[in-house]
Scaffold this motif. Sequence first.
Motif, short mmCIF file in Angstrom:
data_model
loop_
_atom_site.label_atom_id
_atom_site.label_comp_id
_atom_site.label_asym_id
_atom_site.label_seq_id
_atom_site.Cartn_x
_atom_site.Cartn_y
_atom_site.Cartn_z
N GLN A 50 0.83 -1.21 0.00
CA GLN A 50 0.00 0.00 0.00
C GLN A 50 0.86 1.25 0.00
O GLN A 50 0.62 2.19 -0.78
N ILE A 51 1.88 1.29 0.86
CA ILE A 51 2.74 2.47 0.94
C ILE A 51 3.53 2.62 -0.35
O ILE A 51 3.66 3.74 -0.89
N THR A 52 4.04 1.51 -0.89
CA THR A 52 4.84 1.57 -2.11
C THR A 52 4.04 2.13 -3.28
O THR A 52 4.53 2.94 -4.06
N ILE A 53 2.80 1.71 -3.39
CA ILE A 53 1.96 2.16 -4.50
C ILE A 53 1.57 3.62 -4.37
O ILE A 53 1.43 4.33 -5.37
N VAL A 91 1.99 8.40 13.61
CA VAL A 91 0.95 8.90 12.72
C VAL A 91 -0.18 7.89 12.67
O VAL A 91 0.02 6.69 12.90
N GLY A 92 -1.36 8.37 12.36
CA GLY A 92 -2.52 7.48 12.28
C GLY A 92 -2.78 6.95 10.90
O GLY A 92 -3.49 5.95 10.74
N VAL A 93 -2.23 7.62 9.87
CA VAL A 93 -2.49 7.21 8.49
C VAL A 93 -1.18 7.23 7.71
O VAL A 93 -0.25 7.99 8.02
N VAL A 94 -1.13 6.37 6.70
CA VAL A 94 0.05 6.25 5.84
C VAL A 94 -0.41 6.35 4.39
O VAL A 94 -1.61 6.34 4.11
N PRO A 95 0.52 6.49 3.43
CA PRO A 95 0.11 6.57 2.03
C PRO A 95 -0.84 5.43 1.65
O PRO A 95 -0.60 4.27 1.96
N GLY A 96 -1.92 5.81 1.01
CA GLY A 96 -2.96 4.86 0.65
C GLY A 96 -4.15 4.90 1.57
O GLY A 96 -5.24 4.47 1.18
N ASP A 97 -3.99 5.38 2.80
CA ASP A 97 -5.13 5.62 3.69
C ASP A 97 -5.86 6.88 3.22
O ASP A 97 -5.22 7.83 2.74
N PRO A 98 -7.18 6.94 3.37
CA PRO A 98 -7.94 8.05 2.78
C PRO A 98 -7.50 9.44 3.22
O PRO A 98 -7.55 10.37 2.42
N GLU A 99 -7.10 9.62 4.48
CA GLU A 99 -6.82 10.97 4.97
C GLU A 99 -5.32 11.29 5.00
O GLU A 99 -4.93 12.34 5.53
N ASN A 155 6.58 19.48 6.22
CA ASN A 155 6.58 18.50 5.14
C ASN A 155 7.33 17.26 5.63
O ASN A 155 8.55 17.29 5.79
N TRP A 156 6.59 16.16 5.87
CA TRP A 156 7.17 14.98 6.50
C TRP A 156 6.61 13.74 5.79
O TRP A 156 5.83 12.98 6.35
N PRO A 157 6.98 13.50 4.55
CA PRO A 157 6.40 12.39 3.80
C PRO A 157 6.84 11.03 4.33
O PRO A 157 7.99 10.83 4.73
N ILE A 158 5.92 10.09 4.33
CA ILE A 158 6.18 8.68 4.64
C ILE A 158 6.41 7.96 3.32
O ILE A 158 5.66 8.16 2.35
N VAL A 159 7.43 7.12 3.29
CA VAL A 159 7.83 6.49 2.04
C VAL A 159 8.00 4.98 2.22
O VAL A 159 8.04 4.47 3.34
N ARG A 160 8.13 4.28 1.11
CA ARG A 160 8.39 2.85 1.13
C ARG A 160 9.71 2.56 1.84
O ARG A 160 10.58 3.43 1.95
N SER A 161 9.88 1.34 2.30
CA SER A 161 11.04 0.98 3.11
C SER A 161 12.32 0.94 2.28
O SER A 161 12.31 0.65 1.08
N GLY A 162 13.42 1.25 2.95
CA GLY A 162 14.75 1.02 2.38
C GLY A 162 15.31 2.12 1.52
O GLY A 162 16.35 1.93 0.87
N LEU A 163 14.68 3.30 1.50
CA LEU A 163 15.17 4.39 0.66
C LEU A 163 16.12 5.30 1.42
O LEU A 163 16.16 5.32 2.64
N LYS A 164 16.89 6.06 0.67
CA LYS A 164 17.71 7.13 1.21
C LYS A 164 17.38 8.41 0.46
O LYS A 164 16.77 8.38 -0.62
N LEU A 165 17.79 9.55 1.02
CA LEU A 165 17.48 10.86 0.43
C LEU A 165 18.77 11.56 0.04
O LEU A 165 19.67 11.75 0.86
#
Length: 339
Positions: free
Chosen positions: A59-62, A130-138, A185-195
């Motif tokens: 869900q987060i990856t998509i 956080v209560g929601v992650v990417p793919g959650d409605p809010e 601005n605090w985006p949640i992302v898929r696992s294993g990434l670097k910036l």
Amino acid sequence: MQRVVHRVVPGLVALASLGAAAGCRLGPLVDDQPGASASVLPKNTPVPGVAMNRDLTAQITINDGLDGDALTMSNGVITRGTTGFTADGMQVKYWLFGQTDLAPSPIYVFGRGDPTSSSFVPLTDHPPMVGVVPGDPEYQPIHTIYRVAVTDTYDGQKITTLGALSDAIELQLVQPPLAIKVFVNWPIVRSGLKLEVGIVAPIDPTPVYAHGYAVDSFPLGGPRGMQPNPFGILPTSQVSFLREAGKPDYDPNRPIFQATIPPAAPTPAQMFPSYTPISAVVNVDLVPGRNTTDIHKDSDLFGRDNDGNITTANQSNVARFTVTDQLLDLQVQFAEGSP
């Protein structure tokens, strides 16, 4: 910067919103006496990484707004665009975290001290939640900050869900969340990434708790990125994508920002934000003979009023323009080497 906003953030009354999100579990477990909770984890309980949940990982990856093909090419590094220009003509680097909205998601920061003052110190051994992650409605990558002060009863318990936070309040482990009227601005992302940040090696993500797991995230902008949000609503700033005459597409790789880099962190008394990453896209067709490389600042394109609204187009450069309804999380990098 435009101050016109379009939607009120739901649930800025922290306790009321928390009760709704957690299934209205804010009544006492027993008569005015702390009890127990299966949701609040004991001290030293390992919190699994989100990779342990394949459905949530997918869900987060998509839905995290990142380009999977680009991440494959960069070996899992979120790279920067390098040829953006701010309103005052400064060339800047930036990150794109996909589309966003005007209602931020809450993020709960646990700490000790008075949550209304600078004496509040975040816990070093308990990530934000956080209560929601990417793919959650809010979910949105822009978060409004709630401070949660722990009490003397707190002894290292892990609060990894909204239900656990509700129970922790009942158990008098923490005080009710307090909205400090600041967004980041605090985006949640898929696992294993670097910036990619430049100068130093790409940096690792910051863990936050969500749905009972540790998920990866990147808080951006540092102190200058924590902007006032006194009315619970978010501002937008425009970004222009240019198209030369005869070309089929607008160029997203050379954005012209209406925004500028804030010179300092906001003061406690500051009422309006000096920066927002929420970028409303303006598609600009250049006049024949003008190249995208001829444009270096917002005033090369537009005249604006004191509220940042477009009043005129520079006819020497602009043949036509369209203000779209597309909102992007397009974060300018404030300083080389920093997220």
